[in-house]
Design a protein around this motif. Structure first.
Motif, PDB file in Angstrom:
ATOM      1  N   GLU A   1       0.809  -8.765   2.121  1.00 38.04           N
ATOM      2  CA  GLU A   1      -0.342  -7.856   2.304  1.00 38.04           C
ATOM      3  C   GLU A   1      -0.792  -7.860   3.768  1.00 38.04           C
ATOM      4  OE1 GLU A   1      -3.440  -8.614  -0.495  1.00 38.04           O
ATOM      5  OE2 GLU A   1      -4.732  -7.017   0.291  1.00 38.04           O
TER       6      GLU A   1
ATOM      7  N   ASP B   1       1.174  -2.795  -4.793  1.00 32.89           N
ATOM      8  CA  ASP B   1      -0.055  -3.586  -4.748  1.00 32.89           C
ATOM      9  C   ASP B   1       0.270  -5.010  -5.209  1.00 32.89           C
ATOM     10  OD1 ASP B   1       0.361  -3.361  -7.422  1.00 32.89           O
ATOM     11  OD2 ASP B   1      -1.314  -2.001  -7.796  1.00 32.89           O
ATOM     12  N   GLN B   2      -0.763  -5.810  -5.430  1.00 32.45           N
ATOM     13  CA  GLN B   2      -0.504  -7.211  -5.774  1.00 32.45           C
ATOM     14  C   GLN B   2       0.284  -7.351  -7.069  1.00 32.45           C
ATOM     15  OE1 GLN B   2      -4.449  -8.784  -5.608  1.00 32.45           O
ATOM     16  NE2 GLN B   2      -4.398  -8.997  -3.378  1.00 32.45           N
TER      17      GLN B   2
ATOM     18  N   LYS C   1       3.018   2.419  -6.630  1.00 35.12           N
ATOM     19  CA  LYS C   1       2.318   2.009  -5.413  1.00 35.12           C
ATOM     20  C   LYS C   1       2.470   0.485  -5.283  1.00 35.12           C
ATOM     21  CE  LYS C   1      -2.055   2.981  -3.050  1.00 35.12           C
ATOM     22  NZ  LYS C   1      -2.625   1.768  -2.628  1.00 35.12           N
TER      23      LYS C   1
ATOM     24  N   GLY D   1       0.797  -1.218   0.000  1.00 34.01           N
ATOM     25  CA  GLY D   1       0.000   0.000   0.000  1.00 34.01           C
ATOM     26  C   GLY D   1       0.831   1.271   0.000  1.00 34.01           C
TER      27      GLY D   1
END
Ligand code: CUA
Length: 365
Positions: free
Chosen positions: A361, A320-321, A318, A306
């Motif tokens: 995450e 992210d996955q 950013k 994040g």
């Protein structure tokens, strides 16, 4: 005169340092008392020469200083003196080397009933393998190494089917049983070393080196890599737990093997996060990525998901996955600012990638 004082202070100071300094060898926990004795012999002989030679030097500087004696007596050869020096030097050099050679000969010649244990080193983790119930280690070769075959077991050798495979930095060994260590490396020079056992040896890619020892005291000992093997070298730590034979037998029996793989890290039962956590350990991600925010070789995973990451080329993205999957698959494509470009490619299946990303995450907060 000043030179004489400096020499004497150096000699006395070195001796005091040796005897008073708090750094001594850790208590011995194996059969290799001989190694300690060899070291003592080396210390005594080199110590004697250190004191005698510096003493002679100090005496000479004092006795033959300028003004007292004019000129030197030139003596190009003195056969008697040379013969005497040659013999004395040869005797001491032999006394210095012979015990070590004899101990080393024992060290690489294990007793016939020694249990074989394989140690596999790579940047930057340890893996271990035992012979299974059949008592034979299956053949292995670097050519066979793949995501599902980290040890490179030969698929055609049935002897390898029951070998317990330890995908962890922790090794357990039975007490009072001779162990023959077989050392392999799949990338660079490593060195498996447990100080309390006094035993260590280089692990050379492409060959199997070996030594033996008998652990004599139950306990938990730190194993370390004793060759500078890259930026993650300091993280290449392991543990050897020595325990009574029954406890060891129970443990080794419960370890996965090719014919009895780990319960797919419980593919259905365990959550992706738990699977990812197990992967991070077994694939040695944690050797370089901390999960508590502390600095290491690579960015910490705590709070990583994040956040916006800056790259060495000035760009930003950013986390992210998609970002994480891309970084794991192509670690060298973009390097995060402030970190060395050293991350290796990991062979992971899509499901494993997803689990690893889920774990990262989960560390967002
Ligand atoms: Cu492996 Cu240092």
């Amino acid at each position: 005169m000043l030179m004489v004082i400096v020499l004497l202070v150096m000699v006395v100071g070195s001796l005091l340092f040796h005897f008073i300094a708090p750094w001594h060898a850790l208590p011995l926990a194996s059969n290799w008392r001989d190694m300690d004795q060899t070291l003592t012999i080396t210390f005594v002989i080199t110590g004697i020469f250190f004191v005698v030679l510096n003493g002679i030097l100090a005496y000479t500087v004092l006795r033959f200083r300028r003004g007292k004696v004019q000129g030197a007596a030139y003596q190009p050869t003195n056969h008697k003196l040379e013969r005497w020096l040659t013999i004395v030097t040869a005797v001491f050099i032999a006394a210095l080397l012979a015990p070590g050679l004899s101990v080393y000969a024992d060290y690489v010649r294990p007793p016939s009933h020694a249990m074989e244990v394989e140690v596999l080193g790579n940047q930057w983790q340890w893996r271990y393998r035992f012979p299974g119930p059949d008592g034979k280690l299956g053949r292995s070769d670097a050519r066979f190494i793949s995501p599902s075959n980290a040890f490179g077991l030969d698929p055609d050798d049935a002897n390898g089917n029951d070998d317990p495979l330890i995908e962890s930095n922790e090794l357990r060994l039975p007490q009072d049983r001779p162990i023959k260590m077989l050392l392999r490396s799949i990338d660079v020079l490593h060195d498996f070393y447990v100080p309390q056992f006094r035993a260590r040896m280089n692990m050379v890619p492409g060959q199997i080196s070996s030594f033996w020892f008998t652990p004599t005291k139950a306990g938990r000992y730190e194993a370390m890599c004793a060759q500078l093997c890259g930026v993650g070298h300091a993280n290449m730590r392991g543990a050897v737990v020595v325990e009574p034979a029954p406890a060891f037998e129970a443990w080794v029996k419960a370890q996965p093997s090719r014919s009895a793989p780990a319960q797919a890290a419980a593919g259905d039962a365990a959550s992706p996060v738990a699977l990812g956590m197990a992967l991070a350990k077994s694939k040695a991600c944690v050797a370089c990525h901390s999960v508590d925010g502390s600095a290491s070789v690579g960015p910490s995973w705590k709070g990583l998901f994040g956040k916006t990451e800056a790259f060495a080329d000035g760009s930003q993205a950013k986390v992210d996955q998609a970002f994480l999957i891309h970084e794991i698959k192509e670690p060298q494509a973009r390097v995060v600012k402030g970190f060395p470009p050293v991350m290796p490619k990991s062979e992971l299946s899509e499901a494993e990638l997803a689990a690893l990303v889920a774990y990262i995450e989960s560390l967002a907060k």
